[in-house]
Design an enzyme around this catalytic site. Structure first.
Site, PDB file in Angstrom:
ATOM      1  N   GLY A  20       0.823  -1.206   0.000  1.00 32.12           N
ATOM      2  CA  GLY A  20       0.000   0.000   0.000  1.00 32.12           C
ATOM      3  C   GLY A  20       0.857   1.257   0.000  1.00 32.12           C
ATOM      4  O   GLY A  20       0.573   2.238  -0.690  1.00 32.12           O
ATOM      5  N   ARG A  24       7.328   1.722   0.858  1.00 31.84           N
ATOM      6  CA  ARG A  24       7.596   0.279   0.970  1.00 31.84           C
ATOM      7  C   ARG A  24       7.949  -0.292  -0.402  1.00 31.84           C
ATOM      8  O   ARG A  24       8.737  -1.240  -0.500  1.00 31.84           O
ATOM      9  CB  ARG A  24       6.374  -0.460   1.512  1.00 31.84           C
ATOM     10  CG  ARG A  24       6.064  -0.160   2.940  1.00 31.84           C
ATOM     11  CD  ARG A  24       6.949  -0.989   3.844  1.00 31.84           C
ATOM     12  NE  ARG A  24       6.477  -0.881   5.204  1.00 31.84           N
ATOM     13  CZ  ARG A  24       7.209  -1.163   6.270  1.00 31.84           C
ATOM     14  NH1 ARG A  24       8.441  -1.593   6.129  1.00 31.84           N
ATOM     15  NH2 ARG A  24       6.713  -1.048   7.474  1.00 31.84           N
ATOM     16  N   ARG A  43       1.950  11.239  -8.573  1.00 32.72           N
ATOM     17  CA  ARG A  43       1.348  11.352  -7.230  1.00 32.72           C
ATOM     18  C   ARG A  43       2.214  10.723  -6.136  1.00 32.72           C
ATOM     19  O   ARG A  43       1.704  10.312  -5.088  1.00 32.72           O
ATOM     20  CB  ARG A  43      -0.043  10.708  -7.186  1.00 32.72           C
ATOM     21  CG  ARG A  43      -1.065  11.475  -7.978  1.00 32.72           C
ATOM     22  CD  ARG A  43      -2.407  10.791  -7.998  1.00 32.72           C
ATOM     23  NE  ARG A  43      -3.299  11.555  -8.853  1.00 32.72           N
ATOM     24  CZ  ARG A  43      -4.345  12.237  -8.415  1.00 32.72           C
ATOM     25  NH1 ARG A  43      -4.666  12.227  -7.159  1.00 32.72           N
ATOM     26  NH2 ARG A  43      -5.092  12.915  -9.253  1.00 32.72           N
ATOM     27  N   ARG A  87      -0.568  -8.662  -3.279  1.00 32.86           N
ATOM     28  CA  ARG A  87      -0.563  -7.562  -2.316  1.00 32.86           C
ATOM     29  C   ARG A  87       0.184  -7.995  -1.065  1.00 32.86           C
ATOM     30  O   ARG A  87      -0.026  -9.106  -0.559  1.00 32.86           O
ATOM     31  CB  ARG A  87      -2.007  -7.181  -1.974  1.00 32.86           C
ATOM     32  CG  ARG A  87      -2.160  -6.408  -0.691  1.00 32.86           C
ATOM     33  CD  ARG A  87      -3.528  -5.765  -0.543  1.00 32.86           C
ATOM     34  NE  ARG A  87      -3.877  -5.497   0.847  1.00 32.86           N
ATOM     35  CZ  ARG A  87      -3.304  -4.599   1.632  1.00 32.86           C
ATOM     36  NH1 ARG A  87      -2.308  -3.852   1.165  1.00 32.86           N
ATOM     37  NH2 ARG A  87      -3.697  -4.434   2.885  1.00 32.86           N
ATOM     38  N   SER A  90      -0.635  -4.862   5.676  1.00 29.25           N
ATOM     39  CA  SER A  90      -0.855  -5.109   7.104  1.00 29.25           C
ATOM     40  C   SER A  90      -2.353  -5.192   7.366  1.00 29.25           C
ATOM     41  O   SER A  90      -3.170  -4.817   6.522  1.00 29.25           O
ATOM     42  CB  SER A  90      -0.225  -3.993   7.943  1.00 29.25           C
ATOM     43  OG  SER A  90      -0.816  -2.770   7.595  1.00 29.25           O
ATOM     44  N   ASP A 205      -1.939  -4.834  14.097  1.00 31.54           N
ATOM     45  CA  ASP A 205      -2.768  -4.344  15.210  1.00 31.54           C
ATOM     46  C   ASP A 205      -3.710  -5.457  15.630  1.00 31.54           C
ATOM     47  O   ASP A 205      -4.102  -6.274  14.802  1.00 31.54           O
ATOM     48  CB  ASP A 205      -3.627  -3.156  14.755  1.00 31.54           C
ATOM     49  CG  ASP A 205      -2.819  -2.111  14.026  1.00 31.54           C
ATOM     50  OD1 ASP A 205      -2.124  -1.352  14.698  1.00 31.54           O
ATOM     51  OD2 ASP A 205      -2.859  -2.099  12.776  1.00 31.54           O
ATOM     52  N   ARG A 218       7.155  -4.121  12.834  1.00 36.54           N
ATOM     53  CA  ARG A 218       6.534  -4.001  11.509  1.00 36.54           C
ATOM     54  C   ARG A 218       7.569  -4.234  10.419  1.00 36.54           C
ATOM     55  O   ARG A 218       7.327  -4.909   9.442  1.00 36.54           O
ATOM     56  CB  ARG A 218       5.950  -2.587  11.333  1.00 36.54           C
ATOM     57  CG  ARG A 218       4.591  -2.422  11.943  1.00 36.54           C
ATOM     58  CD  ARG A 218       4.172  -0.962  11.885  1.00 36.54           C
ATOM     59  NE  ARG A 218       3.141  -0.715  12.847  1.00 36.54           N
ATOM     60  CZ  ARG A 218       1.872  -0.447  12.544  1.00 36.54           C
ATOM     61  NH1 ARG A 218       1.510  -0.350  11.298  1.00 36.54           N
ATOM     62  NH2 ARG A 218       0.989  -0.264  13.482  1.00 36.54           N
TER      63      ARG A 218
HETATM   64  N1  HPA Z   1      -8.181  -1.645   9.913  1.00 33.48           N
HETATM   65  C1  HPA Z   1      -8.001  -1.635   8.593  1.00 33.48           C
HETATM   66  N2  HPA Z   1      -6.838  -1.841   8.022  1.00 33.48           N
HETATM   67  C2  HPA Z   1      -5.781  -2.087   8.817  1.00 33.48           C
HETATM   68  C3  HPA Z   1      -5.900  -2.120  10.194  1.00 33.48           C
HETATM   69  C4  HPA Z   1      -7.166  -1.890  10.776  1.00 33.48           C
HETATM   70  O1  HPA Z   1      -7.337  -1.905  11.994  1.00 33.48           O
HETATM   71  N3  HPA Z   1      -4.662  -2.375  10.705  1.00 33.48           N
HETATM   72  C5  HPA Z   1      -3.823  -2.502   9.641  1.00 33.48           C
HETATM   73  N4  HPA Z   1      -4.496  -2.326   8.498  1.00 33.48           N
END
Ligand code: HPA
Length: 235
Positions: A20, A24, A43, A87, A90, A205, A218
């Protein structure tokens, strides 16, 4: 040259890793690819092509969320002939079955996005799924590296900040492991154009325990995942 990617003919490989975050993409190119060349900075959504194990591979940032990712996926497939997309991102875990730093391969994706309702009409709940060979390949590559990989469904959410705790609880009850923001669109667009797609995620998370990975964790998790993604995409 397409509207959002400033590459020329032949600048993009037919297999592309999709983080994303555009930085990265640069990091993957600098860390893993040989002779990497930047083919787009439009962009600041950076894209690179180089070689990995003597095979041409590109890495393209997609931005966050399905509207942004869809633009890049559509143009990569339709304007540059990309056939394989992985893809690497995270996600937030929504079940106690998954722990911080786990690696997940998304076998399918539910979503609250309207994109597929726009595409199919409100009567249809299309089920976006991973390419089976890529999924099997990623599971094998992870096992070969001794990285435990969970295979399961994810939820592609339109909103990062939400008040959907009850929805997430129900999704978890139905086997959904984690929430992210791109996979339903990636799998749907790839299927539409007969391209192959897979999402691999690290849990950054935990939405139930409110745990968050440190920047260093990470980084480490991303390194392992990028390598699995690259090994899978050239296999
Ligand atoms: N929500 C959506 N996308 C994410 C999250 C989340 O809590 N953590 C990492 N990517």
């Amino acid at each position: 040259m397409s509207i959002h990617i400033s590459a020329g003919p032949g600048d993009v490989a037919d297999r592309v890793l999709l983080p994303g975050d555009p930085l990265r993409a640069r990091w993957i190119a600098e860390t893993f690819l040989t002779d990497a060349k930047e083919y787009t900075t439009v962009r600041n959504m950076l894209g690179y092509t180089g070689t990995y194990h003597n095979i041409q591979v590109s890495v393209q940032g997609t931005g966050m969320g399905m509207p942004s990712a869809s633009i890049y996926v559509h143009e990569l497939i339709n304007d540059y002939g990309v056939r394989t997309l992985i893809r690497v991102g995270s996600c937030g875990a929504i079940t106690p079955d998954v722990e911080l730093r786990d690696v997940i391969a998304a076998i399918g994706s539910s979503t609250d996005s309207a994109m597929n309702r726009v595409r199919f009409g409100a009567q249809i709940d299309y089920a976006p799924v991973a390419d089976f060979d890529l999924l099997r390949g990623a599971v094998d590559q992870a096992a070969g590296r001794g990285v435990p990989m969970r295979v399961g469904q994810v939820f592609a959410a339109d909103a990062f900040y939400h008040n959907q705790d009850e929805t997430y609880r129900q999704l978890a009850e139905h086997g959904v492991l984690a929430v992210e923001m791109e996979t339903a669109a990636l799998y749907t667009i790839a299927a539409r154009h007969r391209a192959r797609a897979l999402t691999i995620l690290t849990v950054s998370d935990h939405l139930l325990t409110d745990q968050h990975s440190t920047a260093e964790e990470r980084e480490r998790g991303f390194h392992a995942m990028a390598q699995i993604g690259l090994d899978t995409i050239v296999a």
